[in-house]
Motif scaffolding. Structure first.
Motif, PDB file in Angstrom:
ATOM      1  N   GLY A   1      36.639  41.827  45.929  1.00 29.86           N
ATOM      2  CA  GLY A   1      35.711  40.921  45.249  1.00 29.86           C
ATOM      3  C   GLY A   1      34.673  41.661  44.426  1.00 29.86           C
ATOM      4  O   GLY A   1      34.267  41.207  43.359  1.00 29.86           O
ATOM      5  N   GLU A   2      34.248  42.817  44.907  1.00 31.42           N
ATOM      6  CA  GLU A   2      33.278  43.630  44.157  1.00 31.42           C
ATOM      7  C   GLU A   2      33.869  44.085  42.825  1.00 31.42           C
ATOM      8  O   GLU A   2      33.195  44.072  41.791  1.00 31.42           O
ATOM      9  N   PHE A   3      35.131  44.507  42.843  1.00 32.59           N
ATOM     10  CA  PHE A   3      35.776  44.929  41.595  1.00 32.59           C
ATOM     11  C   PHE A   3      35.888  43.754  40.636  1.00 32.59           C
ATOM     12  O   PHE A   3      35.588  43.867  39.443  1.00 32.59           O
ATOM     13  N   PHE A   4      36.318  42.606  41.156  1.00 34.87           N
ATOM     14  CA  PHE A   4      36.448  41.429  40.305  1.00 34.87           C
ATOM     15  C   PHE A   4      35.114  41.085  39.658  1.00 34.87           C
ATOM     16  O   PHE A   4      35.033  40.817  38.461  1.00 34.87           O
ATOM     17  N   GLU A   5      34.033  41.107  40.442  1.00 28.35           N
ATOM     18  CA  GLU A   5      32.717  40.766  39.907  1.00 28.35           C
ATOM     19  C   GLU A   5      32.288  41.735  38.814  1.00 28.35           C
ATOM     20  O   GLU A   5      31.664  41.331  37.825  1.00 28.35           O
ATOM     21  N   THR A   6      32.598  43.009  38.975  1.00 29.34           N
ATOM     22  CA  THR A   6      32.239  44.007  37.960  1.00 29.34           C
ATOM     23  C   THR A   6      32.858  43.651  36.618  1.00 29.34           C
ATOM     24  O   THR A   6      32.203  43.695  35.579  1.00 29.34           O
ATOM     25  N   VAL A   7      34.137  43.305  36.631  1.00 30.82           N
ATOM     26  CA  VAL A   7      34.835  42.928  35.393  1.00 30.82           C
ATOM     27  C   VAL A   7      34.339  41.581  34.899  1.00 30.82           C
ATOM     28  O   VAL A   7      34.092  41.381  33.702  1.00 30.82           O
ATOM     29  N   PHE A   8      34.167  40.649  35.806  1.00 34.14           N
ATOM     30  CA  PHE A   8      33.779  39.284  35.458  1.00 34.14           C
ATOM     31  C   PHE A   8      32.413  39.252  34.775  1.00 34.14           C
ATOM     32  O   PHE A   8      32.198  38.499  33.815  1.00 34.14           O
ATOM     33  N   ARG A   9      31.477  40.076  35.249  1.00 33.25           N
ATOM     34  CA  ARG A   9      30.111  40.088  34.718  1.00 33.25           C
ATOM     35  C   ARG A   9      30.058  40.431  33.227  1.00 33.25           C
ATOM     36  O   ARG A   9      29.135  40.038  32.532  1.00 33.25           O
ATOM     37  N   GLU A  10      31.029  41.177  32.739  1.00 35.14           N
ATOM     38  CA  GLU A  10      30.993  41.664  31.361  1.00 35.14           C
ATOM     39  C   GLU A  10      30.991  40.545  30.328  1.00 35.14           C
ATOM     40  O   GLU A  10      30.427  40.692  29.261  1.00 35.14           O
ATOM     41  N   GLY A  11      31.644  39.429  30.651  1.00 37.37           N
ATOM     42  CA  GLY A  11      31.692  38.370  29.638  1.00 37.37           C
ATOM     43  C   GLY A  11      31.459  36.990  30.176  1.00 37.37           C
ATOM     44  O   GLY A  11      31.695  35.998  29.498  1.00 37.37           O
ATOM     45  N   ASN A  12      30.971  36.891  31.416  1.00 36.26           N
ATOM     46  CA  ASN A  12      30.827  35.593  32.047  1.00 36.26           C
ATOM     47  C   ASN A  12      29.523  35.518  32.830  1.00 36.26           C
ATOM     48  O   ASN A  12      29.030  36.528  33.331  1.00 36.26           O
TER      49      ASN A  12
END
Length: 296
Positions: free
Chosen positions: A265-276
């Motif tokens: 989940g931490e990895f997903f959030e890192t990517v997700f934060r970039e454009g969302n």
């Protein structure tokens, strides 16, 4: 089981296990980046999302020059149903009743007939005879949804009934489902993932498995396990064979999932934060809060 990771199927998995819990939508750029770790390129991701949109699973909206894709109510409903089935470690006590659906759909609507068959199998029905389907589970809501979706109220009859013989219930089970084959599929899953789980558990606890690694492994795990939605009808315990491996597989899945959940989940959030905008619904990673999917 086929372990191929086609783009569209992987997108469904990521929507159900992650995006669904972060406001239900994602910037296409973030989705492309997430799929890249599995070897899917931008073109294949865009093509898959376009297909999902045409099929009514997702819709899009524009914000500036960015495109965001979110699940439709139909997609959300399907995942909720899938979650109820996959994350249920133990079946409810059976009341002895069977739901039966019969239909007579004209040849000119055979496309709808074929789609209906696929939907019935996915929901856990088995064919006891031509155009006659049964299930020991409470599937009235799913049946009514299908009748409305395909506009077939004039072509179907639905019964809630008890089997009066002359055979045992097990005879019905054997005629409707290949239980031995389903059990063998569960054995393959257990054989393939028990050792992986033990190794990953040691690596995670010793800091030798990165959040990105956990994301990949958790997504593959969910992607593989959710395939049982298409073959296992989720029979009540009273109707299962003595040496049933489904419960053992479910326990292995839940243990492995819990081990991978937080770093993934931490990895997903890192990517997700970039454009969302980060809109996680709950802070705690809980296996019973993550619906699965949906389409193969």
């Amino acid at each position: 089981m086929n372990s191929s990771l086609n783009t569209r199927s992987m997108i469904f998995t990521i929507y159900g296990d992650y995006i669904r819990h972060y406001g239900n939508e994602i910037w296409i750029g973030s989705l492309i980046k997430l799929l890249k770790v599995f070897g899917h390129n931008e073109q294949s991701v865009r093509a898959a999302v376009s297909r999902m949109s045409k099929q009514g699973w997702v819709e899009s909206r524009k914000e500036g020059n960015k495109s965001y894709y979110y699940l439709t109510p139909r997609g959300v409903d399907r995942m909720d149903e899938a979650a109820t089935r996959i994350f249920k470690l133990k079946q409810e006590k059976w009341d002895g009743k069977w739901i039966m659906l019969t239909y007579s759909i004209p040849e000119e609507r055979r496309t709808i007939r074929d789609e209906l068959r696929k939907e019935l199998i996915w929901s856990g029905f088995g064919a006891i005879a031509n155009s006659c389907w049964i299930s020991p589970n409470h599937l009235t809501k799913q049946v009514n949804t299908l009748i409305e979706k395909y506009e077939i109220s004039e072509n179907v009859h639905v019964f809630l009934t008890e089997y009066q013989g002359p055979h045992e219930h097990q005879r019905l089970i054997q005629e409707c489902w290949d239980i031995a084959e389903i059990n063998s599929q569960y054995k393959r899953f257990i054989d393939g993932y028990q050792e992986k789980y033990e190794i990953a558990k040691i690596k995670i606890q010793s800091g030798k498995m990165t959040p990105a690694d956990c994301f990949v492994e958790r997504t593959k795990l969910v992607h593989e396990y959710r395939k049982f939605l298409f073959i296992d009808p989720g029979l009540p315990e009273e109707l299962l064979p003595e040496k049933w491996l489904g419960n053992q597989a479910a326990l292995l899945f839940s243990d492995y999932y819990r081990e991978l959940a937080e770093p993934a989940g931490e990895f997903f959030e890192t990517v997700f934060r970039e454009g969302n905008e980060l809109k996680r619904k709950n802070k705690k990673y809980d296996i019973f809060q993550h619906p699965l999917i949906l389409e193969d």
